[in-house]
Write an enzyme that holds these catalytic residues in place. Sequence first.
Site, PDB file in Angstrom:
ATOM      1  N   ARG A   1       7.204  -7.237   1.087  1.00 29.22           N
ATOM      2  CA  ARG A   1       8.123  -8.230   1.654  1.00 29.22           C
ATOM      3  C   ARG A   1       7.431  -9.555   1.980  1.00 29.22           C
ATOM      4  NH1 ARG A   1       9.847  -4.269   6.297  1.00 29.22           N
ATOM      5  NH2 ARG A   1       7.582  -4.136   6.107  1.00 29.22           N
TER       6      ARG A   1
ATOM      7  N   ASP B   1      12.411  -6.170  -0.314  1.00 25.04           N
ATOM      8  CA  ASP B   1      12.409  -4.948   0.483  1.00 25.04           C
ATOM      9  C   ASP B   1      12.831  -3.811  -0.442  1.00 25.04           C
ATOM     10  OD1 ASP B   1      13.123  -2.754   2.131  1.00 25.04           O
ATOM     11  OD2 ASP B   1      13.544  -4.098   3.806  1.00 25.04           O
TER      12      ASP B   1
ATOM     13  N   LYS C   1       8.096  12.285   4.117  1.00 30.49           N
ATOM     14  CA  LYS C   1       7.030  12.551   3.143  1.00 30.49           C
ATOM     15  C   LYS C   1       7.244  13.887   2.420  1.00 30.49           C
ATOM     16  CE  LYS C   1       4.616   8.776   3.583  1.00 30.49           C
ATOM     17  NZ  LYS C   1       4.480   7.865   2.428  1.00 30.49           N
TER      18      LYS C   1
ATOM     19  N   TYR D   1       8.291  11.103  10.652  1.00 31.75           N
ATOM     20  CA  TYR D   1       7.463  10.737   9.490  1.00 31.75           C
ATOM     21  C   TYR D   1       7.346  11.872   8.465  1.00 31.75           C
ATOM     22  CZ  TYR D   1       3.285   9.047   6.975  1.00 31.75           C
ATOM     23  OH  TYR D   1       2.387   8.650   6.023  1.00 31.75           O
TER      24      TYR D   1
ATOM     25  N   SER E   1       2.645  10.538  -0.843  1.00 25.14           N
ATOM     26  CA  SER E   1       3.114  11.305   0.310  1.00 25.14           C
ATOM     27  C   SER E   1       2.034  11.229   1.377  1.00 25.14           C
ATOM     28  CB  SER E   1       3.428  12.745  -0.132  1.00 25.14           C
ATOM     29  OG  SER E   1       3.853  13.528   0.953  1.00 25.14           O
TER      30      SER E   1
ATOM     31  N   LYS F   1       1.103 -12.422   2.736  1.00 22.85           N
ATOM     32  CA  LYS F   1       0.218 -11.268   2.488  1.00 22.85           C
ATOM     33  C   LYS F   1       0.099 -10.986   0.992  1.00 22.85           C
ATOM     34  CE  LYS F   1       1.813  -7.897   5.209  1.00 22.85           C
ATOM     35  NZ  LYS F   1       1.951  -6.501   5.634  1.00 22.85           N
TER      36      LYS F   1
ATOM     37  N   SER G   1       0.289  -5.172  -1.228  1.00 21.36           N
ATOM     38  CA  SER G   1      -0.329  -6.298  -0.515  1.00 21.36           C
ATOM     39  C   SER G   1      -1.252  -5.852   0.610  1.00 21.36           C
ATOM     40  CB  SER G   1       0.760  -7.220   0.053  1.00 21.36           C
ATOM     41  OG  SER G   1       1.506  -6.563   1.055  1.00 21.36           O
ATOM     42  N   SER G   2      -1.363  -4.552   0.844  1.00 19.18           N
ATOM     43  CA  SER G   2      -2.161  -4.078   1.987  1.00 19.18           C
ATOM     44  C   SER G   2      -2.683  -2.658   1.767  1.00 19.18           C
ATOM     45  CB  SER G   2      -1.282  -4.119   3.249  1.00 19.18           C
ATOM     46  OG  SER G   2      -1.906  -3.501   4.349  1.00 19.18           O
ATOM     47  N   GLY G   3      -3.729  -2.315   2.460  1.00 19.55           N
ATOM     48  CA  GLY G   3      -4.189  -0.933   2.572  1.00 19.55           C
ATOM     49  C   GLY G   3      -4.424  -0.204   1.256  1.00 19.55           C
TER      50      GLY G   3
ATOM     51  N   GLY H   1       4.025  -1.930  -2.053  1.00 17.53           N
ATOM     52  CA  GLY H   1       3.062  -1.877  -0.954  1.00 17.53           C
ATOM     53  C   GLY H   1       1.691  -2.332  -1.397  1.00 17.53           C
TER      54      GLY H   1
HETATM   55  N1  LIG Z   1      -3.228   5.015   6.041  1.00 15.11           N
HETATM   56  C1  LIG Z   1      -3.037   6.323   6.170  1.00 15.11           C
HETATM   57  O1  LIG Z   1      -3.618   6.969   7.053  1.00 15.11           O
HETATM   58  C2  LIG Z   1      -2.142   7.057   5.223  1.00 15.11           C
HETATM   59  C3  LIG Z   1      -1.122   6.410   4.558  1.00 15.11           C
HETATM   60  N2  LIG Z   1      -0.277   7.099   3.733  1.00 15.11           N
HETATM   61  C4  LIG Z   1       0.807   6.415   3.027  1.00 15.11           C
HETATM   62  O2  LIG Z   1       0.250   5.461   2.146  1.00 15.11           O
HETATM   63  C5  LIG Z   1       1.110   4.349   2.013  1.00 15.11           C
HETATM   64  C6  LIG Z   1       0.360   3.066   2.330  1.00 15.11           C
HETATM   65  O3  LIG Z   1      -0.132   3.164   3.624  1.00 15.11           O
HETATM   66  P1  LIG Z   1      -1.119   2.062   4.240  1.00 15.11           P
HETATM   67  O4  LIG Z   1      -1.979   1.525   3.187  1.00 15.11           O
HETATM   68  O5  LIG Z   1      -1.701   2.649   5.462  1.00 15.11           O
HETATM   69  O6  LIG Z   1      -0.043   0.968   4.706  1.00 15.11           O
HETATM   70  P2  LIG Z   1      -0.125  -0.577   5.108  1.00 15.11           P
HETATM   71  O7  LIG Z   1       0.743  -0.716   6.311  1.00 15.11           O
HETATM   72  O8  LIG Z   1      -1.512  -1.054   5.191  1.00 15.11           O
HETATM   73  O9  LIG Z   1       0.617  -1.269   3.861  1.00 15.11           O
HETATM   74  C7  LIG Z   1       1.956  -1.034   3.636  1.00 15.11           C
HETATM   75  C8  LIG Z   1       2.414  -1.835   2.452  1.00 15.11           C
HETATM   76  O10 LIG Z   1       3.780  -1.553   2.174  1.00 15.11           O
HETATM   77  C9  LIG Z   1       4.552  -2.750   2.213  1.00 15.11           C
HETATM   78  N3  LIG Z   1       5.890  -2.424   2.701  1.00 15.11           N
HETATM   79  C10 LIG Z   1       6.224  -1.813   3.858  1.00 15.11           C
HETATM   80  N4  LIG Z   1       7.549  -1.697   3.967  1.00 15.11           N
HETATM   81  C11 LIG Z   1       8.081  -2.230   2.838  1.00 15.11           C
HETATM   82  C12 LIG Z   1       9.409  -2.429   2.367  1.00 15.11           C
HETATM   83  N5  LIG Z   1      10.468  -2.034   3.077  1.00 15.11           N
HETATM   84  N6  LIG Z   1       9.591  -3.025   1.162  1.00 15.11           N
HETATM   85  C13 LIG Z   1       8.520  -3.434   0.445  1.00 15.11           C
HETATM   86  N7  LIG Z   1       7.262  -3.273   0.846  1.00 15.11           N
HETATM   87  C14 LIG Z   1       7.030  -2.698   2.042  1.00 15.11           C
HETATM   88  C15 LIG Z   1       3.762  -3.662   3.136  1.00 15.11           C
HETATM   89  O11 LIG Z   1       4.037  -5.040   2.950  1.00 15.11           O
HETATM   90  P3  LIG Z   1       5.194  -5.817   3.784  1.00 15.11           P
HETATM   91  O12 LIG Z   1       5.116  -5.299   5.188  1.00 15.11           O
HETATM   92  O13 LIG Z   1       4.873  -7.265   3.641  1.00 15.11           O
HETATM   93  O14 LIG Z   1       6.480  -5.451   3.121  1.00 15.11           O
HETATM   94  C16 LIG Z   1       2.344  -3.333   2.696  1.00 15.11           C
HETATM   95  O15 LIG Z   1       2.046  -3.983   1.468  1.00 15.11           O
HETATM   96  C17 LIG Z   1       2.301   4.619   2.953  1.00 15.11           C
HETATM   97  O16 LIG Z   1       3.342   5.212   2.211  1.00 15.11           O
HETATM   98  C18 LIG Z   1       1.730   5.628   3.935  1.00 15.11           C
HETATM   99  O17 LIG Z   1       2.735   6.441   4.485  1.00 15.11           O
HETATM  100  C19 LIG Z   1      -0.428   8.444   3.523  1.00 15.11           C
HETATM  101  C20 LIG Z   1      -1.415   9.128   4.162  1.00 15.11           C
HETATM  102  C21 LIG Z   1      -2.358   8.498   5.062  1.00 15.11           C
HETATM  103  C1  LIG Z   2      -2.980  22.022   3.062  1.00 14.50           C
HETATM  104  C2  LIG Z   2      -2.960  20.680   3.676  1.00 14.50           C
HETATM  105  C3  LIG Z   2      -4.237  20.299   4.383  1.00 14.50           C
HETATM  106  C4  LIG Z   2      -4.005  20.140   5.823  1.00 14.50           C
HETATM  107  C5  LIG Z   2      -5.131  19.522   6.589  1.00 14.50           C
HETATM  108  C6  LIG Z   2      -4.760  19.460   8.028  1.00 14.50           C
HETATM  109  C7  LIG Z   2      -5.402  18.360   8.775  1.00 14.50           C
HETATM  110  C8  LIG Z   2      -4.426  17.676   9.643  1.00 14.50           C
HETATM  111  C9  LIG Z   2      -5.014  16.494  10.371  1.00 14.50           C
HETATM  112  C10 LIG Z   2      -4.018  15.408  10.639  1.00 14.50           C
HETATM  113  C11 LIG Z   2      -3.420  14.850   9.387  1.00 14.50           C
HETATM  114  C12 LIG Z   2      -2.484  13.709   9.632  1.00 14.50           C
HETATM  115  C13 LIG Z   2      -2.260  13.004   8.353  1.00 14.50           C
HETATM  116  C14 LIG Z   2      -1.315  11.875   8.510  1.00 14.50           C
HETATM  117  C15 LIG Z   2      -1.742  10.756   7.628  1.00 14.50           C
HETATM  118  C16 LIG Z   2      -0.695   9.713   7.543  1.00 14.50           C
HETATM  119  O1  LIG Z   2       0.155   9.802   6.705  1.00 14.50           O
HETATM  120  C17 LIG Z   2      -0.690   8.598   8.509  1.00 14.50           C
HETATM  121  N1  LIG Z   2      -1.968   8.365   9.069  1.00 14.50           N
HETATM  122  C18 LIG Z   2      -0.176   7.341   7.863  1.00 14.50           C
HETATM  123  O2  LIG Z   2      -0.447   6.185   8.609  1.00 14.50           O
END
Ligand SMILES: NC(=O)C1=CN([C@@H]2O[C@H](COP(=O)(O)OP(=O)(O)OC[C@H]3O[C@@H](n4cnc5c(N)ncnc54)[C@H](OP(=O)(O)O)[C@@H]3O)[C@@H](O)[C@H]2O)C=CC1
Ligand SMILES: CCCCCCCCCCCCCCCC(=O)[C@@H](N)CO
Length: 273
Positions: free
Chosen positions: A39, A68, A165, A161, A147, A43, A16-18, A14
């Site tokens: 994938r 993947d 996690k 979801y 997670s 990106k 490539s993003s975020g 993952g």
């Molecule tokens: N943003 C949030 O609010 C929060 C996010 N998280 C967790 O953090 C992680 C990253 O989230 P975030 O940065 O928002 O995500 P993004 O959607 O911005 O990035 C996801 C990344 O994962 C890759 N990816 C997705 N599916 C696959 C796959 N099947 N195989 C290989 N690569 C894959 C994507 O690339 P591609 O699609 O090209 O494969 C991309 O690089 C996730 O696990 C998310 O659940 C946790 C808490 C909060």
């Molecule tokens: C002891 C633990 C502390 C609890 C704090 C409670 C606050 C809850 C607010 C909402 C939280 C939602 C998070 C989801 C983030 C996520 O995984 C997605 N956004 C991914 O895209």
Amino acid sequence: KPLALPGAHVVVTGGSSGIGKCIAIECYKQGAFITLVARNEEKLLQAKKEIEKYSINDKQVVLCISVDVSEDYNQVENVIKQAQEKLGPVDMLVNCAGLALAGKFEDLEVSTFEKLMNINYLGSVYPSRAVITTMMERRVGRIVFVSSQAGQLGLFGYTAYSPSKFAIRGLAEALQMEVKPYNVYITVAYPPDTDTPGLALENKTKPLETRLISETTSICKPEQVAKQIVKDAIVVTMGLFRTIALFYLGSFDSIVRRCMMQRAKSEIADKTA
Ligand SMILES: NC(=O)C1=CN([C@@H]2O[C@H](COP(=O)(O)OP(=O)(O)OC[C@H]3O[C@@H](n4cnc5c(N)ncnc54)[C@H](OP(=O)(O)O)[C@@H]3O)[C@@H](O)[C@H]2O)C=CC1
Ligand SMILES: CCCCCCCCCCCCCCCC(=O)[C@@H](N)CO
């Protein structure tokens, strides 16, 4: 002791993003060699270019691998082998590939439960399984699982979801007990809502209740979340919430160590016999 990032090989799924991309940048800034796994190739290349701006010496490499992580274990194993041939054994694996979709239980497609479990859970199992043997042999390694706050608390809209996690936490805690004697350390991050393309996508699927619950907390910057995750992985400390379990975990760890020593002794005995 802390892991030395300069010259280390860090694999970020993952990446490539975020949050994953920011983790890659954070490690690269500290001198690591990076393999990005995701994938979409475009990106990946885009992220590689962005990361390379932060190089601190002219030896550093950013390798891109399109796969993947949740589809087929053999595929994942193969690409990890390729990465190790190019950049050496993996010192740190960050499992950040993931997908968030919200919705009420009665509205969600059954296939969404399968999809999230595949990507978020099995997509962390496969890369970890592919690197663990070498890490244990080398007595070096860090595995990071990403997670979520929704991996500690089941919340409205997250029936598909949250369990994916929660599963990561079970995996991480069990695996840590197995690999601690080999000097391999596992960390789990539980990030709050973070400003990424993934969150923008998720927001389109949030029921009103989920949106209102989310709005009670503020949104973090991915750079900030990434910095914390990398710091926690380099210098591993015990989370506070685990202090009650500390006694039990300590005594279980000594059982595991004792078995390992017994096994080593009997192996030596076998060889000399
Ligand atoms: N943003 C949030 O609010 C929060 C996010 N998280 C967790 O953090 C992680 C990253 O989230 P975030 O940065 O928002 O995500 P993004 O959607 O911005 O990035 C996801 C990344 O994962 C890759 N990816 C997705 N599916 C696959 C796959 N099947 N195989 C290989 N690569 C894959 C994507 O690339 P591609 O699609 O090209 O494969 C991309 O690089 C996730 O696990 C998310 O659940 C946790 C808490 C909060
Ligand atoms: C002891 C633990 C502390 C609890 C704090 C409670 C606050 C809850 C607010 C909402 C939280 C939602 C998070 C989801 C983030 C996520 O995984 C997605 N956004 C991914 O895209």
